[in-house]
Design an enzyme around this catalytic site. Structure first.
Site, PDB file in Angstrom:
ATOM      1  N   ASP A 263       0.867  -1.177   0.000  1.00 62.78           N
ATOM      2  CA  ASP A 263       0.000   0.000   0.000  1.00 62.78           C
ATOM      3  C   ASP A 263       0.902   1.224   0.000  1.00 62.78           C
ATOM      4  OD1 ASP A 263      -3.218   0.462   0.812  1.00 62.78           O
ATOM      5  OD2 ASP A 263      -1.910   2.190   1.155  1.00 62.78           O
ATOM      6  N   CYS A 359     -15.467   0.093  -3.071  1.00 62.70           N
ATOM      7  CA  CYS A 359     -16.647   0.175  -2.211  1.00 62.70           C
ATOM      8  C   CYS A 359     -17.449   1.409  -2.623  1.00 62.70           C
ATOM      9  CB  CYS A 359     -16.281   0.202  -0.730  1.00 62.70           C
ATOM     10  SG  CYS A 359     -15.077   1.470  -0.265  1.00 62.70           S
TER      11      CYS A 359
END
Length: 437
Positions: A263, A359
């Site tokens: 990340d 999402c």
């Protein structure tokens, strides 16, 4: 605290959120720090009122004829706690901390208002500028779909099969009311809270400390399942964050093969180390954000991109975010999504797969990004797999429980609270041919 004090506190927090345009969690935390006399039950009840008011800000504002903090706070009490105005007036009488009751006219308007006469964006509880975008994403039932994002969410858990099966965890969590999830094979659910209640702190449970289960929305679990990481494969979780999907993938692979967790945000990645240790996930290698990863270019069987997005699918849990979202912020997210997809493509081996997850329920962040990716990477062998068929194969009991959309010869899927019972998630799977270029 009595109801009047809780209501006054909720109004104070709502005023803070509106004035400073900051996350509601920060405002609630600051309120709690400056009012240490409030117990955990009080803080939970105040939080419920604040979140309910923000989830239904537009519909409450329409019914009250006022979307200010005071009006929204009273609406949240009457609606969320199911207290009639007359009963509320009696409960607040003599409470020196209670705010003044709204006028009788306003209360009558609230109870008599017909939301069917309201504009679609009001019934959907979204900003006007998002109405067209959600219509394009979710189809003719978009108002009902968006309105479901304004309801209270459940608490979802995933049994960590490296240490315990679901039945064992359900037995341990029986006092908390946990039940098996509808769709996810290892999922469990504690129903949405009612009234002034609160979810249990599952992280103090012995099973959590032993690594038997993790907190993870069922939609996120299903996205990991659909990605299809097989035992022994080389997998890259490129936007791993705190590691929820890496943990699910590791369990699904039975600790075989190799998962590379990366990340760009060091702070988001930090919790993954403790989570991996607790879960007993031994096949995950965490990459420092500054690390050179060129040695695994073109080697991954599966590259998973849980892309940065607007988070519109999580509005049940973060309702303040939908009122802060702007078209400029959406445009920035789209740029970030294109960039991370381009980077991800470099890791996919010939014959490998690229899974794209958000999402979000906004088509520009979802199918739009896949279509744009295919244009930029024409000739590199990427095609859209049939995610809808994959859903039916893996979840035959879940047929019809997601939106399936045709795209470039394949299909992509969208999960929603109304249809799937999860947060909102988008999933696409790209297959790369064995021979490229």
């Amino acid at each position: 605290m009595r109801l009047g004090g809780r209501l006054a506190a909720a109004i104070e927090v709502l005023q803070d959120v509106e004035a400073r345009r900051r996350p509601v969690a920060d405002a609630l935390k600051d309120w709690g720090l400056s009012h240490r006399f409030a117990g955990s039950g009080d803080r939970a009840a105040i939080g419920n009122l604040v979140y309910d008011a923000l989830r239904k800000k537009r519909s409450y504002g329409f019914r009250m004829g006022d979307d200010g903090a005071v009006a929204l706070g009273f609406a949240a009490v009457i609606d969320g706690l199911a207290i009639a105005p007359a009963e509320l007036a009696a409960a607040l009488e003599g409470d020196r901390f209670a705010p003044d009751m709204p006028s009788e006219e306003q209360l009558q308007r609230f109870t008599a208002a017909d939301l069917g006469e309201a504009p679609e964006a009001v019934r959907a509880d979204v900003p006007d500028w998002l109405a067209e975008k959600l219509n394009a994403s979710l189809g003719e039932d978009w108002v009902e779909e968006a309105a479901a994002l304004a309801e209270r969410p459940p608490l979802d858990l995933r049994a960590n099969t490296l240490k315990a099966d679901r039945e064992k965890v359900l037995k341990a969590l029986a006092p908390l009311g946990a039940t098996a999830a509808d769709l996810a094979p290892d999922g469990m659910r504690i129903a949405a809270i009612a009234g002034a209640g609160r979810h249990p702190n599952v992280q103090v449970e012995a099973g959590f400390q032993k690594g038997w289960f993790e907190v993870q929305d069922e939609g996120s679990q299903l996205a990991a399942l659909l990605a299809g990481a097989a035992s022994g494969e080389q997998v890259l979780d490129l936007c791993a964050g705190a590691g929820g999907k890496s943990l699910a993938l590791a369990a699904g692979m039975d600790n075989t093969g190799q998962i590379h967790a990366a990340d760009h945000d060091r702070q988001r990645l930090a919790p993954i180390y403790e989570r991996l240790a607790r879960a007993g996930s031994r096949n995950v290698q965490v990459h420092d954000p500054r690390e050179d990863m060129t040695d695994i270019f073109g080697r991954m069987d599966l590259t998973l991109v849980d892309a940065p997005c607007t988070g519109s699918g999580t509005w049940r849990r973060r309702p303040d975010a939908k009122w802060r979202l702007t078209e400029n912020a959406l445009a920035k997210r789209v740029e970030e999504q294109d960039a991370v997809l381009d980077r991800a493509a470099r890791f996919v081996r010939p014959g490998g797969r690229l899974a794209y997850v958000t999402c979000s329920l906004i088509a520009e962040e979802n199918a739009g990004r896949i279509a744009a990716f295919l244009e930029r990477h024409a000739g590199e062998g990427f095609t859209v797999a049939d995610a809808g068929a994959r859903w039916n194969d893996l979840l035959p009991h879940g047929a019809g429980r997601c939106h399936v959309t045709a795209l470039a010869g394949g299909t992509v899927i969208t999960m929603t609270p109304r249809l799937t019972g999860t947060d909102g998630f988008f999933f696409a799977l790209l297959q790369r041919s064995e021979r490229t270029g």
